[in-house]
Design a protein around this motif. Structure first.
Motif, short mmCIF file in Angstrom:
data_model
loop_
_atom_site.label_atom_id
_atom_site.label_comp_id
_atom_site.label_asym_id
_atom_site.label_seq_id
_atom_site.Cartn_x
_atom_site.Cartn_y
_atom_site.Cartn_z
N MET A 225 0.84 -1.20 0.00
CA MET A 225 0.00 0.00 0.00
C MET A 225 0.87 1.25 0.00
SD MET A 225 -2.67 1.35 2.91
CE MET A 225 -4.02 0.26 2.53
N TYR A 226 1.91 1.25 0.83
CA TYR A 226 2.82 2.40 0.91
C TYR A 226 3.46 2.64 -0.46
CZ TYR A 226 6.52 5.49 2.65
OH TYR A 226 7.36 6.56 2.86
N ILE A 227 3.95 1.55 -1.07
CA ILE A 227 4.62 1.69 -2.37
C ILE A 227 3.63 2.20 -3.42
CG2 ILE A 227 5.83 0.45 -4.21
CD1 ILE A 227 6.74 -1.54 -1.97
N ALA A 228 2.42 1.61 -3.45
CA ALA A 228 1.42 2.02 -4.44
C ALA A 228 1.07 3.50 -4.30
CB ALA A 228 0.16 1.17 -4.30
N GLU A 229 1.15 4.03 -3.08
CA GLU A 229 0.76 5.40 -2.85
C GLU A 229 1.88 6.42 -3.09
OE1 GLU A 229 -1.24 5.85 0.88
OE2 GLU A 229 -2.90 4.56 0.29
N ILE A 230 3.06 5.95 -3.39
CA ILE A 230 4.13 6.88 -3.75
C ILE A 230 4.64 6.64 -5.18
CG2 ILE A 230 4.88 7.37 -1.38
CD1 ILE A 230 7.07 5.14 -3.42
N ALA A 231 3.99 5.71 -5.90
CA ALA A 231 4.48 5.31 -7.22
C ALA A 231 3.63 5.90 -8.35
CB ALA A 231 4.49 3.79 -7.35
N PRO A 232 4.24 6.30 -9.48
CA PRO A 232 3.48 6.72 -10.66
C PRO A 232 2.83 5.52 -11.33
CG PRO A 232 5.82 6.67 -11.16
CD PRO A 232 5.70 6.40 -9.69
N ALA A 233 1.71 5.76 -12.04
CA ALA A 233 0.93 4.67 -12.63
C ALA A 233 1.74 3.84 -13.61
CB ALA A 233 -0.32 5.23 -13.31
N ASN A 234 2.61 4.50 -14.41
CA ASN A 234 3.31 3.76 -15.46
C ASN A 234 4.42 2.87 -14.93
OD1 ASN A 234 5.02 5.82 -14.75
ND2 ASN A 234 5.55 6.40 -16.84
N SER A 235 4.75 2.98 -13.65
CA SER A 235 5.74 2.07 -13.07
C SER A 235 5.26 1.47 -11.76
CB SER A 235 7.08 2.80 -12.84
OG SER A 235 6.91 3.87 -11.92
N ARG A 236 3.99 1.66 -11.43
CA ARG A 236 3.47 1.18 -10.15
C ARG A 236 3.54 -0.35 -10.07
NH1 ARG A 236 -1.43 3.25 -10.29
NH2 ARG A 236 -2.34 1.31 -11.04
N GLY A 237 3.18 -1.04 -11.16
CA GLY A 237 3.23 -2.50 -11.14
C GLY A 237 4.63 -3.00 -10.84
N LYS A 238 5.61 -2.36 -11.48
CA LYS A 238 7.01 -2.76 -11.26
C LYS A 238 7.43 -2.50 -9.82
CE LYS A 238 9.93 -1.50 -14.39
NZ LYS A 238 10.80 -0.64 -15.22
N LEU A 239 7.09 -1.30 -9.29
CA LEU A 239 7.53 -0.95 -7.95
C LEU A 239 6.83 -1.79 -6.89
CD1 LEU A 239 7.85 2.95 -8.22
CD2 LEU A 239 9.67 1.24 -8.23
N VAL A 240 5.52 -2.03 -7.05
CA VAL A 240 4.83 -2.89 -6.09
C VAL A 240 5.37 -4.31 -6.17
CG1 VAL A 240 2.61 -3.88 -5.42
CG2 VAL A 240 2.75 -1.47 -6.05
N SER A 241 5.76 -4.75 -7.36
CA SER A 241 6.33 -6.09 -7.52
C SER A 241 7.66 -6.22 -6.78
CB SER A 241 6.54 -6.41 -9.00
OG SER A 241 5.30 -6.53 -9.66
N PHE A 242 8.34 -5.11 -6.54
CA PHE A 242 9.57 -5.16 -5.76
C PHE A 242 9.29 -5.70 -4.36
CE2 PHE A 242 11.73 -2.12 -8.72
CZ PHE A 242 12.86 -2.89 -8.95
N ASN A 243 8.08 -5.46 -3.87
CA ASN A 243 7.73 -5.99 -2.55
C ASN A 243 7.74 -7.51 -2.57
OD1 ASN A 243 6.69 -5.42 0.24
ND2 ASN A 243 5.00 -6.67 -0.51
N GLN A 244 7.18 -8.10 -3.63
CA GLN A 244 7.23 -9.56 -3.76
C GLN A 244 8.66 -10.04 -3.96
OE1 GLN A 244 5.00 -11.74 -3.21
NE2 GLN A 244 5.94 -13.62 -3.98
N PHE A 245 9.44 -9.29 -4.72
CA PHE A 245 10.86 -9.62 -4.88
C PHE A 245 11.54 -9.67 -3.52
CE2 PHE A 245 15.31 -8.40 -5.28
CZ PHE A 245 15.76 -9.25 -6.27
#
Length: 555
Positions: A225-245
């Motif tokens: 949630m924290y990552i999704a709320e500081i990430a731009p839409a065009n890279s949000r999937g990538k940045l949120v996926s870093f959490n799974q990484f």
């Protein structure tokens, strides 16, 4: 959360004046919650055999030699099982009230608890088994309870995460999680020394694991949630996926830690002492996470939610650039008009999809592989050292294909990856079951397990969390907690039932340990059908757009 409109070149240009390095640093700190999620849940993989032999029973050539008073172990197991299930059902009742309203939800919740109470009375008053086979089956249930104990805390933490994130903020929620991780690592290291609960030492261990699980449950929701709320839409999937990484990386780290700890002594040392250091090692990343959290800001969305516009603007200036920060702040505020919107404001479909995404992510059996890999490899005939080494191979494959998901989730979309992954998992699990059933274990079984892990890692592992972070509209963002709680309940059910199925004498004689894998394979097929029929594609959509998407579907 989106800080840009991807259709506007001017806004994109303004966004580029922000600080992508700063966004990445915030993402990395938040992903430490994911790392501890993986570390804390997978540590039991290496410790499972030693832990069970230290507290419950040793496997001998003539059967089972119980190392403690098995009557007391079973009696307290029943009492603790009833207590934790009451907690789970009260949580479910609370979620039903939030979902259906006080009257309807309260009636359903009371009915569930009443039915459970009838079962609990029978469960507690049932005679302690005396037949060796029955004692063994009950001991297997105790084993599943001890190994999966952290997942009780995960259910509690996951259910409370929505309330915590709204009441005290995303950052403070992560601080609570870090403290819980630290306490759990110290307590599980030496539960005899910190047993203030009046229970057998094994159940003091269980309680400390539950505390750690609360941290996992909180972090499992608030970190993405924290990552999704500081990430731009065009890279949000990538940045949120870093959490799974980070989750998988945490698992891989503890696999290595467990392996090197196991190499420090013989089997007897590992049973007596080695497993303790496996749990204690978690205090190091937990302490680091706690310290770093004091240097990150609260998310702009939460600050705007609390009316702290000036603070939100300062954070946005660093993230989105000074030119676009005021516009982005107004965009955020425009979506907070229904702060206390009922969870069914957009219909039941979004809630249903969130819950089923979570349930299928667990029912495909991934945590059987991640928590019991050592046990599975020992069933293939591997020694303890070899099983831990093979577990590391599983972790490396998991991490590698998580990177594949990170690189493709914003390019190919969420649905294609999820459906392909489901099909790959189904084929691999059914084939793995046949290798056990036919007795052709060894290299072939390892290959199917690695294929299964790769299919999960490139799909349901990271992409499920991306979807959960994206599908809920801003005004019912707290509803994500019901999906997270459902995920941990499903995780607990799978982890608790696997030893019962895998070690059951009749099932073993009939299917040679292959039965449970066929069940998970069927779940893979059902998950593919579910993704195809029900789940919308969220690639490139702003979080603010989700309101209109669900309103259209609800008409």
């Amino acid at each position: 959360m989106s800080f840009i409109d991807t259709s506007s070149k001017n806004t994109v240009s303004s966004y580029n004046k922000g600080n992508p390095v700063y966004i990445m640093l915030l993402t990395l700190v938040a992903t430490l919650g994911g790392l501890l999620f993986g570390y804390d849940t997978a540590v039991v993989n290496g410790a499972e055999k030693s832990l069970v032999e230290f507290y419950i029973y040793k496997t001998t050539a003539t059967g089972y030699n119980y190392v403690s008073d098995i009557v007391s172990v079973i009696s307290q197991y029943r009492l603790m099982m009833v207590i934790v299930l009451y907690l789970v059902f009260f949580i479910i009742s609370g979620q039903l009230i939030k979902l259906m309203g006080l009257k309807k939800g309260g009636i359903v919740g009371i009915l569930i608890i009443a039915i459970f109470t009838i079962w609990a009375v029978n469960f507690l008053t049932k005679a302690i088994p005396t037949n060796p086979a029955d004692i063994k089956d009950t001991a297997d249930a105790v084993k599943g309870f001890v190994v999966a104990s952290a997942l009780i805390g995960c259910i509690i933490g996951g259910a409370l995460a929505g309330f915590i994130s709204r009441a005290i903020g995303r950052k403070n929620g992560l601080i609570i999680a870090a403290v819980a991780f630290f306490i759990s690592a110290i307590g599980a290291w030496h539960p005899e020394s910190f047993n203030i609960f009046g229970t057998l030492d094994v159940y003091a261990f269980v309680i400390f694991r539950i505390i750690g699980g609360i941290g996992v449950g909180i972090a499992s929701m608030i970190s993405p949630m924290y990552i999704a709320e500081i990430a731009p839409a065009n890279s949000r999937g990538k940045l949120v996926s870093f959490n799974q990484f980070a989750i998988i990386f945490g698992m891989l780290v503890i696999y290595f830690v467990n392996y090197f700890i196991a190499k420090q002594g013989n089997e007897q040392w590992l049973v007596a002492t080695g497993w303790r250091w496996m749990f204690f090692s978690g205090a190091i990343p937990a302490g680091l996470f706690l310290i770093l959290l004091f240097f990150v800001p609260e998310t702009p969305r939460y600050l705007a939610l609390k009316g702290k516009d000036s603070q939100a603007l300062k954070v946005l200036e660093k993230i989105a650039g000074k030119d676009s920060a005021p516009t982005v702040l107004e965009e955020i505020k425009s979506t907070l008009h229904e702060v206390n919107a009922p969870w069914l404001s957009y219909g039941f479909l979004v809630i249903f999809i969130g819950i089923m995404l979570s349930v299928f992510q667990q029912f495909v059996g991934i945590n059987v592989v991640l928590y019991y890999a050592g046990n599975i490899f020992r069933n293939m005939g591997a020694s303890t050292d070899s099983s831990l080494l093979q577990t590391i191979i599983v972790g490396i494959v998991n991490l590698t294909f998580t990177v594949v998901a990170i690189l493709t989730v914003d390019k190919f979309g969420r649905k294609p990856l999820m459906i392909i992954g489901s099909i790959g998992m189904a084929i691999s699990m059914i084939a793995l079951g046949f290798t056990f059933f036919s007795g052709h274990v060894g290299l072939l079984a390892l290959i199917f397990m690695l294929l299964y892990t790769a299919a999960f890692a490139m799909s349901w592992g990271p992409v499920c969390w991306v979807l959960l972070a994206e599908i809920f509209p801003n005004s019912i963002r707290g509803a994500m907690s019901i999906a997270v709680a459902a995920q941990w309940i499903a995780n607990w059910i799978v982890s608790l039932t696997f030893p019962m199925m895998n070690d059951n004498t009749w099932l073993t004689n009939q299917f040679h340990h292959g039965f449970s894998y066929w069940i998970y394979g069927i779940m893979g097929i059902l998950s593919a059908i579910f993704m195809w029929k029900f789940v919308p594609e969220t690639k490139g959509k702003k979080l603010e757009e989700m309101e209109s998407l669900w309103k259209k579907k609800n008409k």
